[in-house]
Design a protein around this motif. Sequence first.
Motif, PDB file in Angstrom:
ATOM      1  N   ARG A 205       0.831  -1.204   0.000  1.00 24.60           N
ATOM      2  CA  ARG A 205       0.000   0.000   0.000  1.00 24.60           C
ATOM      3  C   ARG A 205       0.864   1.251   0.000  1.00 24.60           C
ATOM      4  O   ARG A 205       0.628   2.180  -0.761  1.00 24.60           O
ATOM      5  CB  ARG A 205      -0.853   0.026   1.260  1.00 24.60           C
ATOM      6  N   ALA A 206       1.884   1.228   0.869  1.00 24.59           N
ATOM      7  CA  ALA A 206       2.721   2.424   1.002  1.00 24.59           C
ATOM      8  C   ALA A 206       3.437   2.721  -0.294  1.00 24.59           C
ATOM      9  O   ALA A 206       3.443   3.866  -0.752  1.00 24.59           O
ATOM     10  CB  ALA A 206       3.733   2.239   2.124  1.00 24.59           C
ATOM     11  N   SER A 207       4.038   1.692  -0.928  1.00 26.02           N
ATOM     12  CA  SER A 207       4.807   2.030  -2.127  1.00 26.02           C
ATOM     13  C   SER A 207       3.874   2.467  -3.253  1.00 26.02           C
ATOM     14  O   SER A 207       4.208   3.407  -3.975  1.00 26.02           O
ATOM     15  CB  SER A 207       5.734   0.884  -2.554  1.00 26.02           C
ATOM     16  N   ALA A 208       2.702   1.829  -3.392  1.00 25.17           N
ATOM     17  CA  ALA A 208       1.775   2.276  -4.433  1.00 25.17           C
ATOM     18  C   ALA A 208       1.351   3.718  -4.183  1.00 25.17           C
ATOM     19  O   ALA A 208       1.326   4.551  -5.094  1.00 25.17           O
ATOM     20  CB  ALA A 208       0.555   1.369  -4.465  1.00 25.17           C
ATOM     21  N   GLN A 209       1.055   4.022  -2.929  1.00 24.60           N
ATOM     22  CA  GLN A 209       0.601   5.360  -2.583  1.00 24.60           C
ATOM     23  C   GLN A 209       1.697   6.397  -2.823  1.00 24.60           C
ATOM     24  O   GLN A 209       1.462   7.453  -3.405  1.00 24.60           O
ATOM     25  CB  GLN A 209       0.196   5.348  -1.117  1.00 24.60           C
ATOM     26  N   MET A 210       2.930   6.062  -2.396  1.00 26.02           N
ATOM     27  CA  MET A 210       4.001   7.043  -2.525  1.00 26.02           C
ATOM     28  C   MET A 210       4.342   7.288  -3.987  1.00 26.02           C
ATOM     29  O   MET A 210       4.583   8.429  -4.382  1.00 26.02           O
ATOM     30  CB  MET A 210       5.226   6.576  -1.747  1.00 26.02           C
ATOM     31  N   VAL A 211       4.347   6.224  -4.799  1.00 23.50           N
ATOM     32  CA  VAL A 211       4.655   6.421  -6.214  1.00 23.50           C
ATOM     33  C   VAL A 211       3.558   7.251  -6.875  1.00 23.50           C
ATOM     34  O   VAL A 211       3.829   8.167  -7.657  1.00 23.50           O
ATOM     35  CB  VAL A 211       4.827   5.055  -6.914  1.00 23.50           C
ATOM     36  N   SER A 212       2.280   6.981  -6.531  1.00 25.70           N
ATOM     37  CA  SER A 212       1.191   7.730  -7.148  1.00 25.70           C
ATOM     38  C   SER A 212       1.254   9.206  -6.786  1.00 25.70           C
ATOM     39  O   SER A 212       1.105  10.071  -7.643  1.00 25.70           O
ATOM     40  CB  SER A 212      -0.158   7.184  -6.688  1.00 25.70           C
ATOM     41  N   TYR A 213       1.456   9.473  -5.492  1.00 26.71           N
ATOM     42  CA  TYR A 213       1.403  10.876  -5.071  1.00 26.71           C
ATOM     43  C   TYR A 213       2.645  11.651  -5.446  1.00 26.71           C
ATOM     44  O   TYR A 213       2.625  12.875  -5.474  1.00 26.71           O
ATOM     45  CB  TYR A 213       1.113  10.964  -3.575  1.00 26.71           C
ATOM     46  N   GLU A 214       3.753  10.910  -5.738  1.00 20.82           N
ATOM     47  CA  GLU A 214       4.957  11.610  -6.151  1.00 20.82           C
ATOM     48  C   GLU A 214       4.735  12.341  -7.471  1.00 20.82           C
ATOM     49  O   GLU A 214       5.299  13.412  -7.697  1.00 20.82           O
ATOM     50  CB  GLU A 214       6.090  10.607  -6.317  1.00 20.82           C
ATOM     51  N   VAL A 215       3.900  11.767  -8.326  1.00 24.62           N
ATOM     52  CA  VAL A 215       3.626  12.398  -9.622  1.00 24.62           C
ATOM     53  C   VAL A 215       2.953  13.750  -9.398  1.00 24.62           C
ATOM     54  O   VAL A 215       3.395  14.776  -9.931  1.00 24.62           O
ATOM     55  CB  VAL A 215       2.736  11.479 -10.469  1.00 24.62           C
TER      56      VAL A 215
ATOM     57  N   ALA B 126      -1.509  25.071  -6.550  1.00 21.98           N
ATOM     58  CA  ALA B 126      -0.337  24.209  -6.437  1.00 21.98           C
ATOM     59  C   ALA B 126      -0.030  23.924  -4.972  1.00 21.98           C
ATOM     60  O   ALA B 126       0.356  22.813  -4.604  1.00 21.98           O
ATOM     61  CB  ALA B 126       0.863  24.864  -7.107  1.00 21.98           C
ATOM     62  N   PHE B 127      -0.209  24.922  -4.136  1.00 20.47           N
ATOM     63  CA  PHE B 127       0.038  24.763  -2.706  1.00 20.47           C
ATOM     64  C   PHE B 127      -0.886  23.701  -2.118  1.00 20.47           C
ATOM     65  O   PHE B 127      -0.451  22.822  -1.366  1.00 20.47           O
ATOM     66  CB  PHE B 127      -0.180  26.109  -2.015  1.00 20.47           C
ATOM     67  N   PHE B 128      -2.148  23.754  -2.505  1.00 18.86           N
ATOM     68  CA  PHE B 128      -3.113  22.753  -2.042  1.00 18.86           C
ATOM     69  C   PHE B 128      -2.715  21.348  -2.506  1.00 18.86           C
ATOM     70  O   PHE B 128      -2.693  20.406  -1.715  1.00 18.86           O
ATOM     71  CB  PHE B 128      -4.504  23.123  -2.575  1.00 18.86           C
ATOM     72  N   ILE B 129      -2.333  21.235  -3.788  1.00 15.76           N
ATOM     73  CA  ILE B 129      -1.916  19.931  -4.314  1.00 15.76           C
ATOM     74  C   ILE B 129      -0.687  19.445  -3.555  1.00 15.76           C
ATOM     75  O   ILE B 129      -0.600  18.285  -3.160  1.00 15.76           O
ATOM     76  CB  ILE B 129      -1.600  20.036  -5.816  1.00 15.76           C
ATOM     77  N   TYR B 130       0.260  20.366  -3.339  1.00 15.70           N
ATOM     78  CA  TYR B 130       1.484  19.991  -2.642  1.00 15.70           C
ATOM     79  C   TYR B 130       1.167  19.470  -1.249  1.00 15.70           C
ATOM     80  O   TYR B 130       1.697  18.447  -0.819  1.00 15.70           O
ATOM     81  CB  TYR B 130       2.426  21.190  -2.557  1.00 15.70           C
ATOM     82  N   LEU B 131       0.286  20.175  -0.535  1.00 19.40           N
ATOM     83  CA  LEU B 131      -0.034  19.754   0.833  1.00 19.40           C
ATOM     84  C   LEU B 131      -0.649  18.357   0.835  1.00 19.40           C
ATOM     85  O   LEU B 131      -0.228  17.484   1.606  1.00 19.40           O
ATOM     86  CB  LEU B 131      -1.004  20.744   1.472  1.00 19.40           C
ATOM     87  N   CYS B 132      -1.638  18.135  -0.039  1.00 20.80           N
ATOM     88  CA  CYS B 132      -2.280  16.815  -0.089  1.00 20.80           C
ATOM     89  C   CYS B 132      -1.254  15.741  -0.391  1.00 20.80           C
ATOM     90  O   CYS B 132      -1.168  14.717   0.307  1.00 20.80           O
ATOM     91  CB  CYS B 132      -3.354  16.787  -1.167  1.00 20.80           C
ATOM     92  N   ALA B 133      -0.445  15.976  -1.439  1.00 22.81           N
ATOM     93  CA  ALA B 133       0.525  14.968  -1.847  1.00 22.81           C
ATOM     94  C   ALA B 133       1.559  14.738  -0.752  1.00 22.81           C
ATOM     95  O   ALA B 133       1.980  13.609  -0.503  1.00 22.81           O
ATOM     96  CB  ALA B 133       1.209  15.402  -3.137  1.00 22.81           C
ATOM     97  N   ALA B 134       1.935  15.817  -0.058  1.00 25.98           N
ATOM     98  CA  ALA B 134       2.950  15.678   0.979  1.00 25.98           C
ATOM     99  C   ALA B 134       2.408  14.868   2.155  1.00 25.98           C
ATOM    100  O   ALA B 134       3.131  14.060   2.737  1.00 25.98           O
ATOM    101  CB  ALA B 134       3.404  17.055   1.447  1.00 25.98           C
ATOM    102  N   TYR B 135       1.146  15.087   2.496  1.00 28.83           N
ATOM    103  CA  TYR B 135       0.553  14.297   3.579  1.00 28.83           C
ATOM    104  C   TYR B 135       0.549  12.832   3.203  1.00 28.83           C
ATOM    105  O   TYR B 135       0.787  11.958   4.038  1.00 28.83           O
ATOM    106  CB  TYR B 135      -0.882  14.765   3.870  1.00 28.83           C
ATOM    107  N   ALA B 136       0.267  12.552   1.916  1.00 25.72           N
ATOM    108  CA  ALA B 136       0.254  11.159   1.475  1.00 25.72           C
ATOM    109  C   ALA B 136       1.659  10.581   1.479  1.00 25.72           C
ATOM    110  O   ALA B 136       1.866   9.434   1.871  1.00 25.72           O
ATOM    111  CB  ALA B 136      -0.356  11.068   0.080  1.00 25.72           C
ATOM    112  N   GLU B 137       2.647  11.385   1.066  1.00 26.80           N
ATOM    113  CA  GLU B 137       4.020  10.907   1.017  1.00 26.80           C
ATOM    114  C   GLU B 137       4.529  10.549   2.405  1.00 26.80           C
ATOM    115  O   GLU B 137       5.325   9.635   2.560  1.00 26.80           O
ATOM    116  CB  GLU B 137       4.936  11.993   0.440  1.00 26.80           C
ATOM    117  N   THR B 138       4.109  11.296   3.412  1.00 21.53           N
ATOM    118  CA  THR B 138       4.598  11.024   4.758  1.00 21.53           C
ATOM    119  C   THR B 138       3.672  10.071   5.507  1.00 21.53           C
ATOM    120  O   THR B 138       3.837   9.869   6.703  1.00 21.53           O
ATOM    121  CB  THR B 138       4.737  12.331   5.550  1.00 21.53           C
ATOM    122  N   ASN B 139       2.714   9.483   4.801  1.00 25.84           N
ATOM    123  CA  ASN B 139       1.805   8.488   5.405  1.00 25.84           C
ATOM    124  C   ASN B 139       1.054   9.023   6.606  1.00 25.84           C
ATOM    125  O   ASN B 139       0.925   8.359   7.626  1.00 25.84           O
ATOM    126  CB  ASN B 139       2.574   7.237   5.840  1.00 25.84           C
ATOM    127  N   ARG B 140       0.549  10.238   6.489  1.00 26.63           N
ATOM    128  CA  ARG B 140      -0.171  10.824   7.606  1.00 26.63           C
ATOM    129  C   ARG B 140      -1.669  10.762   7.352  1.00 26.63           C
ATOM    130  O   ARG B 140      -2.102  10.713   6.204  1.00 26.63           O
ATOM    131  CB  ARG B 140       0.239  12.292   7.788  1.00 26.63           C
TER     132      ARG B 140
END
Lengths: 346, 169
Positions: free
Chosen positions: A157-167, A209-223
């Motif tokens: 789950r984590a790797s799928a999520q991190m790869v998806s949100y990295e884009v 972009a800030f909103f997208i960054y925040l969402c993606a960053a929360y996903a990247e850090t598994n929060r």
Amino acid sequence: MSGNLSVGWFVLISVIKILIAVPILLGIVAYTVWLERKLVGHIQNRWGPSRVGPFGLLQPIADGLKLFFKEDLTPPYVHKALYLLAPILSLTLALTSIAVIPVGGWVTIRGARIPLQITDVNVALLIILGITSMGVYGVALAGWSSNSKYSLLGSLRASAQMVSYEVALGLSLVGVLILSGTFSLRGIVEHQLGGFWNWNIFGGGQIVAFFIYLCAAYAETNRIPFDLPEAETELVAGYHTEYSSMKFAMFFMSEYANMVTVACLASVLFLGGWSGPLFGPPVLQALLPVFWFFLRVLFFLFLYIWVRGTLPRFRYDQLMAFSWKFLLPLAIANVIITSLVVALRS
Amino acid sequence: MTPVAPTFFFYLLSTVAVVGAILVITRKNPVHSALSLIFTLLALAGLYLMLYAPFVAGVQIILYAGGIMVLFLFVIMLVNIERSQREVQFNQQWHVGIIASLALGFLFLYVYKHGSSIFPVNPVSMPEPMNTQQVGMALFRNYLLPFEIASLLLLVAIVGAVVMAKKRI
């Protein structure tokens, strides 16, 4: 950068900066945990830690001692080498990315201009993206080498999520890059100095972009609300189920260190880094930017905890759909509009 | 053009790359193979850095080491390792292999001996901050058609993957 410094001095200054920055980072990590427990406690109408020291302030130290002295258990069925490597990799990468974060302007000591940053490189943003993308391996290997179903599912789950949100994360940064025309984090901040209307989030119109960054960053850090890799109701603890003692603590620390990095990056890219009013004697003038910078970082850490105390968790298909069907098109639209505006303005 | 780091680093990175590449094919555990491949890709990124190409190095790490290899590992982690370790690792096609590697070796040797006219004697040194801009200029001015063809190819691959993965569209 080191134009007027010899190599020896350069190395010495870098070592000193590392010796200052890393303990501060680890301190912030420890006290973010305290802040989180305290704030979430208050949000849920509890007191949070209150026994160890005034306001529970010594709680992180007690936690650290506990984790040091716990039995370090290695289950017999794990793949030993990779099982050991995974937490080391996670923590090392999490601590490395702080090296390129600029926390303030320049200080002049005996005629040598020194940047308040461990190293000022031209491709700092690429380095950070590279390091975070390597961070996936810590999680993936932990899950696989643990040889247990919960761990494996969590790490998948984590790797799928991190790869998806990295884009989405990467694309949300392109707008900022177009505006400032450089990968250097110092250059990006210097582009935004001179008042809050120059910040990328307002003046650059990068609020989407800030909103997208925040969402993606929360996903990247598994929060929360993206903490499916360690959803305790379904997966025990996800990829670190089989880890105990300091090995578990290393995952824990790397998660919080990543949060701090994400907060630093958000301040640098969107909120003008260390910009803020300067006054007083030269010493104060040199240190005030650092204060303004840490204020922003603190704001983001608070936001993290606030969101955690407020939002429920996504379902897994919602999580994937949110990234690929909502954030990604939005990020692409933002890139197109920003580049159009920049092209028409010039 | 002076190298960005001593020759020692070139040999170090090359050794890592070559040893990693050999381990990829000799390891029986596919996870270990994938990890060796990551080391090879990272060493290549280091070599790009030594050639004054920080952008290419960064993209190499983000895309290959951090993106594609994660997906590789993702698939491998679902494979039954015990069964794959019992399977025969090397097949019997020695003759074809030897011929192919000899041909490639002779090609390398030929280029090394006579190829000095192909490569520019003094490569244009780029100022480091301009590197990314130069890559962009080259892609969108001189090599626009190959760039677009490559992206079309990737699009076809994506559509194909979706078609294969979904039974009912």
